[in-house]
Design a protein around this motif. Sequence first.
Motif, PDB file in Angstrom:
ATOM      1  N   ILE A  70       0.749  -1.368  -0.189  1.00 55.37           N
ATOM      2  CA  ILE A  70       0.123   0.039   0.065  1.00 55.37           C
ATOM      3  C   ILE A  70       0.769   1.123   0.214  1.00 55.37           C
ATOM      4  CG2 ILE A  70      -1.882   1.281   1.315  1.00 55.37           C
ATOM      5  CD1 ILE A  70      -1.408  -2.404   1.988  1.00 55.37           C
ATOM      6  N   GLU A  71       0.837   2.124  -1.068  1.00 49.56           N
ATOM      7  CA  GLU A  71       1.717   3.325  -1.274  1.00 49.56           C
ATOM      8  C   GLU A  71       1.175   4.370  -1.743  1.00 49.56           C
ATOM      9  OE1 GLU A  71       4.321   5.735  -1.383  1.00 49.56           O
ATOM     10  OE2 GLU A  71       4.930   3.824  -0.515  1.00 49.56           O
ATOM     11  N   PRO A  72       0.904   5.623  -1.106  1.00 49.48           N
ATOM     12  CA  PRO A  72       0.451   6.719  -1.868  1.00 49.48           C
ATOM     13  C   PRO A  72       1.265   7.365  -2.729  1.00 49.48           C
ATOM     14  CG  PRO A  72       1.379   7.198   0.395  1.00 49.48           C
ATOM     15  CD  PRO A  72       1.785   5.844   0.082  1.00 49.48           C
ATOM     16  N   SER A  73       2.522   7.097  -2.909  1.00 47.98           N
ATOM     17  CA  SER A  73       3.150   7.587  -3.977  1.00 47.98           C
ATOM     18  C   SER A  73       2.911   6.949  -5.087  1.00 47.98           C
ATOM     19  CB  SER A  73       4.757   7.816  -3.657  1.00 47.98           C
ATOM     20  OG  SER A  73       5.541   7.960  -5.010  1.00 47.98           O
ATOM     21  N   GLY A  74       2.227   7.558  -6.426  1.00 45.35           N
ATOM     22  CA  GLY A  74       2.107   7.036  -7.559  1.00 45.35           C
ATOM     23  C   GLY A  74       3.125   6.404  -8.191  1.00 45.35           C
ATOM     24  N   ALA A  75       4.368   7.219  -8.348  1.00 42.14           N
ATOM     25  CA  ALA A  75       5.461   6.618  -8.916  1.00 42.14           C
ATOM     26  C   ALA A  75       6.272   5.321  -8.267  1.00 42.14           C
ATOM     27  CB  ALA A  75       6.553   7.857  -9.190  1.00 42.14           C
ATOM     28  N   MET A  76       6.179   5.392  -6.946  1.00 42.19           N
ATOM     29  CA  MET A  76       6.765   4.362  -6.217  1.00 42.19           C
ATOM     30  C   MET A  76       5.716   3.192  -6.513  1.00 42.19           C
ATOM     31  SD  MET A  76       9.379   5.403  -4.390  1.00 42.19           S
ATOM     32  CE  MET A  76       9.421   4.904  -2.761  1.00 42.19           C
ATOM     33  N   CYS A  77       4.464   3.332  -6.307  1.00 42.30           N
ATOM     34  CA  CYS A  77       3.600   2.343  -6.580  1.00 42.30           C
ATOM     35  C   CYS A  77       3.463   1.743  -8.003  1.00 42.30           C
ATOM     36  CB  CYS A  77       2.153   2.744  -6.321  1.00 42.30           C
ATOM     37  SG  CYS A  77       0.851   1.428  -6.139  1.00 42.30           S
ATOM     38  N   GLU A  78       3.644   2.393  -8.751  1.00 41.23           N
ATOM     39  CA  GLU A  78       4.007   1.969 -10.450  1.00 41.23           C
ATOM     40  C   GLU A  78       5.379   0.987 -10.165  1.00 41.23           C
ATOM     41  OE1 GLU A  78       4.608   4.790 -13.387  1.00 41.23           O
ATOM     42  OE2 GLU A  78       2.634   5.706 -12.908  1.00 41.23           O
ATOM     43  N   GLU A  79       6.226   1.200  -9.358  1.00 35.71           N
ATOM     44  CA  GLU A  79       7.500   0.125  -9.327  1.00 35.71           C
ATOM     45  C   GLU A  79       7.125  -0.968  -8.648  1.00 35.71           C
ATOM     46  OE1 GLU A  79      10.673   0.955 -10.669  1.00 35.71           O
ATOM     47  OE2 GLU A  79       9.720   2.470 -11.700  1.00 35.71           O
ATOM     48  N   ALA A  80       6.334  -0.958  -7.594  1.00 36.94           N
ATOM     49  CA  ALA A  80       5.812  -2.133  -7.024  1.00 36.94           C
ATOM     50  C   ALA A  80       5.048  -2.865  -7.948  1.00 36.94           C
ATOM     51  CB  ALA A  80       4.899  -1.729  -5.771  1.00 36.94           C
ATOM     52  N   ALA A  81       4.042  -2.268  -8.728  1.00 31.19           N
ATOM     53  CA  ALA A  81       3.278  -3.085  -9.575  1.00 31.19           C
ATOM     54  C   ALA A  81       4.081  -3.767 -10.560  1.00 31.19           C
ATOM     55  CB  ALA A  81       2.036  -1.974  -9.898  1.00 31.19           C
ATOM     56  N   LYS A  82       5.274  -3.300 -11.001  1.00 34.00           N
ATOM     57  CA  LYS A  82       5.935  -4.323 -11.677  1.00 34.00           C
ATOM     58  C   LYS A  82       6.313  -5.729 -11.043  1.00 34.00           C
ATOM     59  CE  LYS A  82       8.041  -0.212 -13.623  1.00 34.00           C
ATOM     60  NZ  LYS A  82       9.268   0.493 -13.997  1.00 34.00           N
ATOM     61  N   LEU A  83       6.173  -6.156  -9.895  1.00 34.89           N
ATOM     62  CA  LEU A  83       6.502  -7.102  -9.167  1.00 34.89           C
ATOM     63  C   LEU A  83       5.403  -8.018  -9.080  1.00 34.89           C
ATOM     64  CD1 LEU A  83       8.149  -5.707  -6.032  1.00 34.89           C
ATOM     65  CD2 LEU A  83       9.397  -6.780  -8.007  1.00 34.89           C
ATOM     66  N   GLU A  84       5.412  -9.272  -9.783  1.00 35.63           N
ATOM     67  CA  GLU A  84       4.438 -10.060  -9.934  1.00 35.63           C
ATOM     68  C   GLU A  84       3.757 -10.898  -9.111  1.00 35.63           C
ATOM     69  OE1 GLU A  84       5.457 -12.501 -13.376  1.00 35.63           O
ATOM     70  OE2 GLU A  84       5.493 -10.999 -14.737  1.00 35.63           O
ATOM     71  N   ASN A  85       4.503 -11.252  -8.029  1.00 42.84           N
ATOM     72  CA  ASN A  85       3.929 -11.776  -6.865  1.00 42.84           C
ATOM     73  C   ASN A  85       3.170 -11.113  -5.522  1.00 42.84           C
ATOM     74  OD1 ASN A  85       6.425 -10.538  -5.866  1.00 42.84           O
ATOM     75  ND2 ASN A  85       7.084 -12.284  -4.429  1.00 42.84           N
TER      76      ASN A  85
END
Length: 243
Positions: A70-85
Amino acid sequence: MNPPNHFDSIAEVFNRIWYFSDAYKDFVIGHIIGDLSLSRNDILADIGGGTGTFTSRLMEEAKLQKAYCIEPSGAMCEEAAKLENITAFHTDAHAFLSTRTPFTKLLLKEVIHHIEEREPFWNAIFENLPHGGKLLIITRPQTVEFPLFQKAKEAFFHNQPSYELFESQLKECGFHVETAHRNHTFALPKKSWYEMLRHRFMSDLSLFSDEEIEAGIVEIEQIYPEETINIIDNLIFITATKK
């Protein structure tokens, strides 16, 4: 949480500039798994999980049923969304809890000082957790031993609430609370540490201009003339269990 603009600006380079050693990361991951008693039956909510690197490792190493970053920074969350697990949520802590998404364990790693209105936040977590569910806060004392320049240390002190405040608030909500003080020391090339400072890897550093950061590095250089610098991280692990 506070406005995420600072973390938006460093999201793309965050994983590269975060030079803390592999042994340090193993140290933190091991204690998270132990303190939260993570197992394959658990659903983990990692509040303020940034780029999801710790969330992903916890998912893999504890063989969790599911893990949310759970991440409020959109740019940081975009990086997290790249992780498939793992599953990334672009939202803040309060908004996530309002969705009533089920979880059994909750992690707040180095983010609790960003969360406002903490009393209703603790109550919402208590209501959402199942019996025996746990939350873990990882924070630091107000006075840190990081090799920071003096003004940065003062900024950290003023932005960092005392951990005893969290303990008392959690107990008032009905949690059983246990606290452990742990430290880890490792060496970094000074150029790596200075790059972290220049990229403002800690939100407290966002207060300073480029010129102030460079002046701070000169100050540090006078104290630490060697090519490497010891990083001493004193961490406080607060585990709260819903009995």
